[in-house]
Scaffold this motif. Sequence first.
Motif, PDB file in Angstrom:
ATOM      1  N   GLN A 127       0.958  -1.334  -0.021  1.00 29.04           N
ATOM      2  CA  GLN A 127       0.011  -0.016   0.037  1.00 29.04           C
ATOM      3  C   GLN A 127       0.735   1.285   0.134  1.00 29.04           C
ATOM      4  O   GLN A 127       2.239   1.266   0.703  1.00 29.04           O
ATOM      5  N   ASP A 128       0.395   2.430  -0.500  1.00 32.21           N
ATOM      6  CA  ASP A 128       1.103   3.713  -0.759  1.00 32.21           C
ATOM      7  C   ASP A 128       1.087   4.345   0.814  1.00 32.21           C
ATOM      8  O   ASP A 128       0.087   4.656   1.334  1.00 32.21           O
ATOM      9  N   HIS A 129       2.183   4.313   1.156  1.00 36.10           N
ATOM     10  CA  HIS A 129       2.411   4.697   2.810  1.00 36.10           C
ATOM     11  C   HIS A 129       2.143   6.083   2.928  1.00 36.10           C
ATOM     12  O   HIS A 129       2.001   6.671   3.959  1.00 36.10           O
ATOM     13  N   TYR A 135      -6.616   5.733   3.934  1.00 33.71           N
ATOM     14  CA  TYR A 135      -6.790   4.673   4.536  1.00 33.71           C
ATOM     15  C   TYR A 135      -8.229   3.990   4.644  1.00 33.71           C
ATOM     16  O   TYR A 135      -8.406   2.805   4.374  1.00 33.71           O
ATOM     17  N   GLY A 136      -9.183   4.624   5.057  1.00 34.63           N
ATOM     18  CA  GLY A 136     -10.619   4.311   5.499  1.00 34.63           C
ATOM     19  C   GLY A 136     -10.993   3.380   3.942  1.00 34.63           C
ATOM     20  O   GLY A 136     -11.717   2.302   4.300  1.00 34.63           O
ATOM     21  N   TYR A 137     -10.582   3.941   3.196  1.00 35.80           N
ATOM     22  CA  TYR A 137     -11.316   3.376   1.924  1.00 35.80           C
ATOM     23  C   TYR A 137     -10.094   2.058   1.091  1.00 35.80           C
ATOM     24  O   TYR A 137     -10.816   1.097   0.797  1.00 35.80           O
ATOM     25  N   ALA A 256      -5.238  -4.529   8.878  1.00 38.25           N
ATOM     26  CA  ALA A 256      -5.106  -3.341   9.721  1.00 38.25           C
ATOM     27  C   ALA A 256      -3.641  -3.439  10.452  1.00 38.25           C
ATOM     28  O   ALA A 256      -2.762  -2.391  10.411  1.00 38.25           O
ATOM     29  N   ARG A 257      -3.239  -4.453  10.638  1.00 36.38           N
ATOM     30  CA  ARG A 257      -1.864  -4.880  11.287  1.00 36.38           C
ATOM     31  C   ARG A 257      -0.738  -4.627  10.286  1.00 36.38           C
ATOM     32  O   ARG A 257       0.329  -4.173  10.514  1.00 36.38           O
ATOM     33  N   ILE A 258      -0.894  -5.016   9.008  1.00 40.55           N
ATOM     34  CA  ILE A 258       0.180  -4.991   8.037  1.00 40.55           C
ATOM     35  C   ILE A 258       0.271  -3.422   7.428  1.00 40.55           C
ATOM     36  O   ILE A 258       1.023  -3.227   6.385  1.00 40.55           O
ATOM     37  N   SER A 259      -0.908  -2.624   7.989  1.00 37.32           N
ATOM     38  CA  SER A 259      -1.019  -1.322   7.023  1.00 37.32           C
ATOM     39  C   SER A 259      -0.247  -0.271   7.896  1.00 37.32           C
ATOM     40  O   SER A 259      -0.254  -0.203   9.338  1.00 37.32           O
ATOM     41  N   PRO A 260       0.345   0.883   7.244  1.00 32.70           N
ATOM     42  CA  PRO A 260       1.277   1.852   8.170  1.00 32.70           C
ATOM     43  C   PRO A 260       0.251   2.836   8.604  1.00 32.70           C
ATOM     44  O   PRO A 260      -0.985   3.096   8.211  1.00 32.70           O
ATOM     45  N   ARG A 261       0.825   3.555   9.734  1.00 27.39           N
ATOM     46  CA  ARG A 261       0.173   4.450  10.414  1.00 27.39           C
ATOM     47  C   ARG A 261       1.268   5.579  10.542  1.00 27.39           C
ATOM     48  O   ARG A 261       2.463   5.247  10.787  1.00 27.39           O
ATOM     49  N   GLN A 262       0.767   6.791  10.665  1.00 26.85           N
ATOM     50  CA  GLN A 262       1.954   7.795  11.008  1.00 26.85           C
ATOM     51  C   GLN A 262       2.662   7.407  12.358  1.00 26.85           C
ATOM     52  O   GLN A 262       3.790   7.694  12.516  1.00 26.85           O
TER      53      GLN A 262
END
Length: 376
Positions: A127-129, A135-137, A256-262
Amino acid sequence: MQLLKLVESKVRVGVPLPWNVRNQDCTLLLARGHVIRNDSQLEALLERGMFVDIEEFKAVQALTAPAAKPPESIYTRWALAIDALESALPHLGETSDSLDAIQALADEILELADADPDIGLFMAVRQDHAKHLRYGYSHAVYTALLGILMARQLGWAAVRIRQIALAALTMNASIAELQGQMAAQDYPALDRQRTQIRAHPALSAALLEKAGVTDAEWIAAVMQHHEQPDGSGYPHGISSVSDAAQVLRMADLFMARISPRQLRQPLSIQDAARLMFRDDKGGPFSTATIKVLGIYPPGDFVKLASGEMGVVMRRGAEARTPLVAAVTDSQGKSVTSTLQRDTSQAAYAITGPATDRSLLTRVPPERLYGYAVHTG
């Protein structure tokens, strides 16, 4: 006046705007004909929120409808799927068009999953970090893909698989914008945000009912997708949870676990799978997920026995032996050519995930799969 939220693909830098752009209170921000000069200005406007009168938008669209064009690449279709959800989901329950668009989007994702599931998984893992606010979409679209693949692995009928796709696309209808805000914020969730999170399954299910959805399984999957068989879930703490809701919860949590967050780095695929298997106690749903993904799914970055590092392209016959595209030489130096490595061969066996992922930003999917990937 009914407003439509503009997404990135609808606005072009350096081209006069074909409609008036407003904020969500209908206040005029930019007049028709205004030119957005650069990407940073566009990004700031998108973050603020750009809206257009839906009737004005439709009128311009009718006047400028292009002639038949060649089919989009499969990569573009995944990006457009996220755009489509961002356009439709905020209006769920307001117009019949929004529900029709979500139904059509579920069919599009099912078709993409048929066309090339490995490319779909690559897009989900990679995913584009930089685009936290979407992210919600993006999360909903890729959760739909994983849910579809899990349900197929479990041998479910086509109608149930489509229900999973629809439920994944709408499970967070009431908080999709909030999810983007929280992914982008550099501080922990606020109390009011936690309250919204706890309430969202029921609120999203209510939006579906308001939109005219009568499919009880679809609504139940959304209502229950954070419930757990031991009664520790929410919003109602029930223990009788549908299979569809459990598949959805597992796909949702894994993505959710493999997705980036700030605020934090994403978990590795292997750590996320380990947690899922532990939480499910090795049950059929976590087992199905691991069979779908393999140990190293497309998009993962790995080290090979040859000393090379590579990007996983396609799943192999065995969970540990995918096809890998080497993007460095044996000394770890980046290479311009991409050599495919069969990791079932001892010389190219995977020795583990690669920790330095900086090279990944220079490996677009076109480099691995080619430029002319079209479907339909």
